[in-house]
Scaffold this motif. Sequence first.
Motif, PDB file in Angstrom:
ATOM      1  N   GLU A   7     -11.353  11.772  12.904  1.00  0.00           N
ATOM      2  CA  GLU A   7     -11.175  13.178  12.074  1.00  0.00           C
ATOM      3  C   GLU A   7     -12.521  13.036  11.266  1.00  0.00           C
ATOM      4  OE1 GLU A   7      -8.678  14.489   8.254  1.00  0.00           O
ATOM      5  OE2 GLU A   7      -7.898  12.641   9.303  1.00  0.00           O
ATOM      6  N   VAL A   8     -12.898  14.287  10.884  1.00  0.00           N
ATOM      7  CA  VAL A   8     -14.189  14.418  10.119  1.00  0.00           C
ATOM      8  C   VAL A   8     -13.824  15.468   9.006  1.00  0.00           C
ATOM      9  CG1 VAL A   8     -16.583  15.121  10.123  1.00  0.00           C
ATOM     10  CG2 VAL A   8     -15.692  14.373  12.256  1.00  0.00           C
ATOM     11  N   ILE A   9     -14.112  14.789   7.777  1.00  0.00           N
ATOM     12  CA  ILE A   9     -13.988  15.485   6.601  1.00  0.00           C
ATOM     13  C   ILE A   9     -15.410  15.913   5.845  1.00  0.00           C
ATOM     14  CG2 ILE A   9     -13.238  14.945   4.188  1.00  0.00           C
ATOM     15  CD1 ILE A   9     -11.290  13.160   5.073  1.00  0.00           C
ATOM     16  N   ASN A  10     -15.336  17.297   5.526  1.00  0.00           N
ATOM     17  CA  ASN A  10     -16.388  17.780   4.957  1.00  0.00           C
ATOM     18  C   ASN A  10     -16.911  17.096   3.847  1.00  0.00           C
ATOM     19  OD1 ASN A  10     -18.697  19.435   4.071  1.00  0.00           O
ATOM     20  ND2 ASN A  10     -17.529  21.417   4.324  1.00  0.00           N
ATOM     21  N   ARG A  11     -18.167  16.556   3.759  1.00  0.00           N
ATOM     22  CA  ARG A  11     -18.564  15.950   2.512  1.00  0.00           C
ATOM     23  C   ARG A  11     -18.747  16.702   1.218  1.00  0.00           C
ATOM     24  NH1 ARG A  11     -25.026  15.070   3.917  1.00  0.00           N
ATOM     25  NH2 ARG A  11     -25.729  17.171   3.196  1.00  0.00           N
ATOM     26  N   GLU A  12     -18.637  18.208   1.349  1.00  0.00           N
ATOM     27  CA  GLU A  12     -18.742  18.848   0.278  1.00  0.00           C
ATOM     28  C   GLU A  12     -17.304  19.226  -0.231  1.00  0.00           C
ATOM     29  OE1 GLU A  12     -21.374  19.926  -0.899  1.00  0.00           O
ATOM     30  OE2 GLU A  12     -22.565  19.336   0.931  1.00  0.00           O
ATOM     31  N   ASP A  13     -16.188  18.509   0.476  1.00  0.00           N
ATOM     32  CA  ASP A  13     -14.841  18.578  -0.063  1.00  0.00           C
ATOM     33  C   ASP A  13     -14.575  17.469  -0.638  1.00  0.00           C
ATOM     34  OD1 ASP A  13     -14.472  21.299   1.260  1.00  0.00           O
ATOM     35  OD2 ASP A  13     -13.693  20.139   3.021  1.00  0.00           O
ATOM     36  N   ARG A  14     -13.508  17.602  -2.001  1.00  0.00           N
ATOM     37  CA  ARG A  14     -13.078  16.477  -2.486  1.00  0.00           C
ATOM     38  C   ARG A  14     -11.933  15.467  -1.429  1.00  0.00           C
ATOM     39  NH1 ARG A  14     -12.496  15.685  -7.926  1.00  0.00           N
ATOM     40  NH2 ARG A  14     -11.513  13.699  -7.278  1.00  0.00           N
ATOM     41  N   LEU A  15     -12.547  14.591  -1.673  1.00  0.00           N
ATOM     42  CA  LEU A  15     -11.763  13.631  -0.728  1.00  0.00           C
ATOM     43  C   LEU A  15     -10.166  13.381  -0.832  1.00  0.00           C
ATOM     44  CD1 LEU A  15     -11.969  11.495   1.808  1.00  0.00           C
ATOM     45  CD2 LEU A  15     -12.497   9.711   0.028  1.00  0.00           C
ATOM     46  N   ILE A  16      -9.929  13.485  -2.178  1.00  0.00           N
ATOM     47  CA  ILE A  16      -8.454  13.375  -2.415  1.00  0.00           C
ATOM     48  C   ILE A  16      -7.649  14.699  -2.009  1.00  0.00           C
ATOM     49  CG2 ILE A  16      -8.622  11.363  -4.196  1.00  0.00           C
ATOM     50  CD1 ILE A  16      -8.729  13.676  -6.369  1.00  0.00           C
ATOM     51  N   SER A  17      -8.314  15.679  -1.776  1.00  0.00           N
ATOM     52  CA  SER A  17      -7.963  16.823  -1.370  1.00  0.00           C
ATOM     53  C   SER A  17      -7.661  16.919   0.017  1.00  0.00           C
ATOM     54  CB  SER A  17      -8.492  18.120  -1.802  1.00  0.00           C
ATOM     55  OG  SER A  17      -8.939  18.262  -3.222  1.00  0.00           O
ATOM     56  N   VAL A  41     -22.927   5.490   0.855  1.00  0.00           N
ATOM     57  CA  VAL A  41     -23.042   6.808   0.004  1.00  0.00           C
ATOM     58  C   VAL A  41     -22.794   6.746  -1.602  1.00  0.00           C
ATOM     59  CG1 VAL A  41     -22.407   9.109  -0.455  1.00  0.00           C
ATOM     60  CG2 VAL A  41     -22.809   8.436   1.932  1.00  0.00           C
ATOM     61  N   ALA A  42     -21.701   6.087  -1.894  1.00  0.00           N
ATOM     62  CA  ALA A  42     -21.635   5.730  -3.328  1.00  0.00           C
ATOM     63  C   ALA A  42     -21.599   7.165  -3.906  1.00  0.00           C
ATOM     64  CB  ALA A  42     -22.492   4.887  -4.146  1.00  0.00           C
ATOM     65  N   GLY A  43     -22.270   7.264  -5.154  1.00  0.00           N
ATOM     66  CA  GLY A  43     -22.510   8.481  -5.960  1.00  0.00           C
ATOM     67  C   GLY A  43     -21.387   8.975  -6.780  1.00  0.00           C
ATOM     68  N   SER A  44     -21.323  10.286  -7.220  1.00  0.00           N
ATOM     69  CA  SER A  44     -20.293  10.444  -8.259  1.00  0.00           C
ATOM     70  C   SER A  44     -18.944  10.586  -8.104  1.00  0.00           C
ATOM     71  CB  SER A  44     -20.823  12.103  -9.022  1.00  0.00           C
ATOM     72  OG  SER A  44     -20.650  12.726  -7.742  1.00  0.00           O
ATOM     73  N   ASP A  45     -18.574  10.697  -6.803  1.00  0.00           N
ATOM     74  CA  ASP A  45     -17.202  10.748  -6.207  1.00  0.00           C
ATOM     75  C   ASP A  45     -16.681   9.542  -5.665  1.00  0.00           C
ATOM     76  OD1 ASP A  45     -17.034  13.601  -6.701  1.00  0.00           O
ATOM     77  OD2 ASP A  45     -17.884  14.076  -4.862  1.00  0.00           O
ATOM     78  N   TRP A  46     -17.310   8.535  -6.106  1.00  0.00           N
ATOM     79  CA  TRP A  46     -17.044   7.326  -5.635  1.00  0.00           C
ATOM     80  C   TRP A  46     -15.626   6.661  -5.960  1.00  0.00           C
ATOM     81  CZ3 TRP A  46     -15.709   2.433  -8.004  1.00  0.00           C
ATOM     82  CH2 TRP A  46     -15.769   1.259  -7.096  1.00  0.00           C
ATOM     83  N   ALA A  47     -15.058   7.030  -7.101  1.00  0.00           N
ATOM     84  CA  ALA A  47     -13.796   6.438  -7.335  1.00  0.00           C
ATOM     85  C   ALA A  47     -12.686   7.242  -6.423  1.00  0.00           C
ATOM     86  CB  ALA A  47     -13.437   6.930  -8.763  1.00  0.00           C
ATOM     87  N   ASP A  48     -12.972   8.160  -5.805  1.00  0.00           N
ATOM     88  CA  ASP A  48     -11.877   8.697  -4.804  1.00  0.00           C
ATOM     89  C   ASP A  48     -11.692   7.787  -3.660  1.00  0.00           C
ATOM     90  OD1 ASP A  48     -11.892  11.007  -6.350  1.00  0.00           O
ATOM     91  OD2 ASP A  48     -12.945  12.332  -4.978  1.00  0.00           O
ATOM     92  N   LEU A  49     -12.782   7.242  -3.182  1.00  0.00           N
ATOM     93  CA  LEU A  49     -12.801   6.256  -2.402  1.00  0.00           C
ATOM     94  C   LEU A  49     -11.576   5.130  -2.525  1.00  0.00           C
ATOM     95  CD1 LEU A  49     -16.537   5.553  -1.492  1.00  0.00           C
ATOM     96  CD2 LEU A  49     -14.803   7.130  -0.282  1.00  0.00           C
ATOM     97  N   LEU A  61     -16.043   3.004 -12.478  1.00  0.00           N
ATOM     98  CA  LEU A  61     -14.809   2.090 -11.910  1.00  0.00           C
ATOM     99  C   LEU A  61     -13.791   2.019 -12.847  1.00  0.00           C
ATOM    100  CD1 LEU A  61     -13.073   0.328  -9.790  1.00  0.00           C
ATOM    101  CD2 LEU A  61     -14.767  -1.729 -10.537  1.00  0.00           C
ATOM    102  N   ASP A  62     -12.528   2.363 -12.592  1.00  0.00           N
ATOM    103  CA  ASP A  62     -11.329   2.127 -13.451  1.00  0.00           C
ATOM    104  C   ASP A  62     -10.862   0.919 -12.852  1.00  0.00           C
ATOM    105  OD1 ASP A  62      -8.904   2.064 -14.481  1.00  0.00           O
ATOM    106  OD2 ASP A  62      -8.359   4.063 -14.334  1.00  0.00           O
ATOM    107  N   ILE A  63     -11.097  -0.119 -13.706  1.00  0.00           N
ATOM    108  CA  ILE A  63     -10.824  -1.529 -13.377  1.00  0.00           C
ATOM    109  C   ILE A  63      -9.174  -1.763 -12.966  1.00  0.00           C
ATOM    110  CG2 ILE A  63     -10.341  -2.592 -15.512  1.00  0.00           C
ATOM    111  CD1 ILE A  63     -12.440  -4.168 -12.559  1.00  0.00           C
ATOM    112  N   ARG A  64      -8.400  -0.716 -13.432  1.00  0.00           N
ATOM    113  CA  ARG A  64      -6.919  -0.745 -13.290  1.00  0.00           C
ATOM    114  C   ARG A  64      -6.664  -0.513 -11.961  1.00  0.00           C
ATOM    115  NH1 ARG A  64      -5.696   3.192 -18.054  1.00  0.00           N
ATOM    116  NH2 ARG A  64      -7.427   4.104 -17.072  1.00  0.00           N
TER     117      ARG A  64
END
Length: 351
Positions: free
Chosen positions: A228-238, A252-260, A283-286
């Motif tokens: 499966e391939v997800i468009n990098r422009e889309d939000r991962l959690i969507s 990659v890391a970057g601003s959307d890292w928390a979604d990983l 990082l939300d340590i929780r």
Amino acid sequence: MSAVLTKGHGGFEMLEFRNDINVPEPNSNQVLVKVLAAGVNNTDINTRTAWYSKSVTGQTDSKDFQGNDIDGGWAGVPLNFPIIQGADCYGEIVAVGVGVNSERIGERVLVRTMQQYAVEYRPYECWTMGSECDGAFAEFMVAFSEESFKIESDWSAAELASIPCAYSTAENLLERSNVMAGEVVLITGASGGVGSAAIQLAKRRGASVVAIASKSKAVAVKEIGADEVINREDRLISSLEKESIDVVIDLVAGSDWADLLDVLKRGGRYAAAGAIAGPIVELDIRTLYLKDLTLMGCTVQDSQVFKNLIGYIERNEIKPLVSRTYPLKDIVSAQKDFLAKKYVGKLVLLP
């Protein structure tokens, strides 16, 4: 000999192609390798631009920014310029130093990028080709005999040179995170050298692969083996359900890292070896402790990682992904194309 000197940290003006560099001589336990091809990698560019410096917080394709000289190398210490970069080497042994069997002359070899012989195999220490020692952007280079692995394959020189840095990084990520058959692996930066290698190597282990790449490269990434391939422009959690991924392989890391971390299952593993979208994340340590996640950085490689790759190549269990080759003198064009992310897979220089 011809070689490209990196004169210091900075932009492309720091790369100087010259024809008057002395051919190096192998010291004790070293071999002289005639370079037949050398791949282009992020680490070559990051070292030149001093991106590894803690003073840099931007993505790796920013316009030739320059960090601090004092910590511009990957190991966090000053580099001794000028150096010959080049983390990938495929070549032929043409001379040996004291302590090396002369029967090695004539062997075709792949040289290990992360060299531990120089540091007596101490854990989490190594020399990187093109950083702590001269690398493969030259007609000849010296390497430690123990770090030069004989290879028997009908692949082209360019194809073999595409392997050492990217594929060893990918294999190390998968080894450290203990990817197993039947697991679901998410790979970021999937169209690049390391990402495309990780797809193949994860599939080889029997895992299912979800890849993140640009929309224009989705078909090519699928052809490499992604399920499966997800468009990098889309939000991962969507695009993915929460807690649907066993292992994240992140480049990659970057601003959307928390979604990983949100898409990782409880008890999941996250392994990183790059941050092309930016090294500073939130990082939300929780999330970390409530989901019992394991986060790991992956740089230094056990010697078995490179031995694995030699076997995979000789048994044709993986395939090379070379998109374009360039004469060594055109290194600036090659690095510009690399930064522009024009191609899927690897770009290779031919001395």
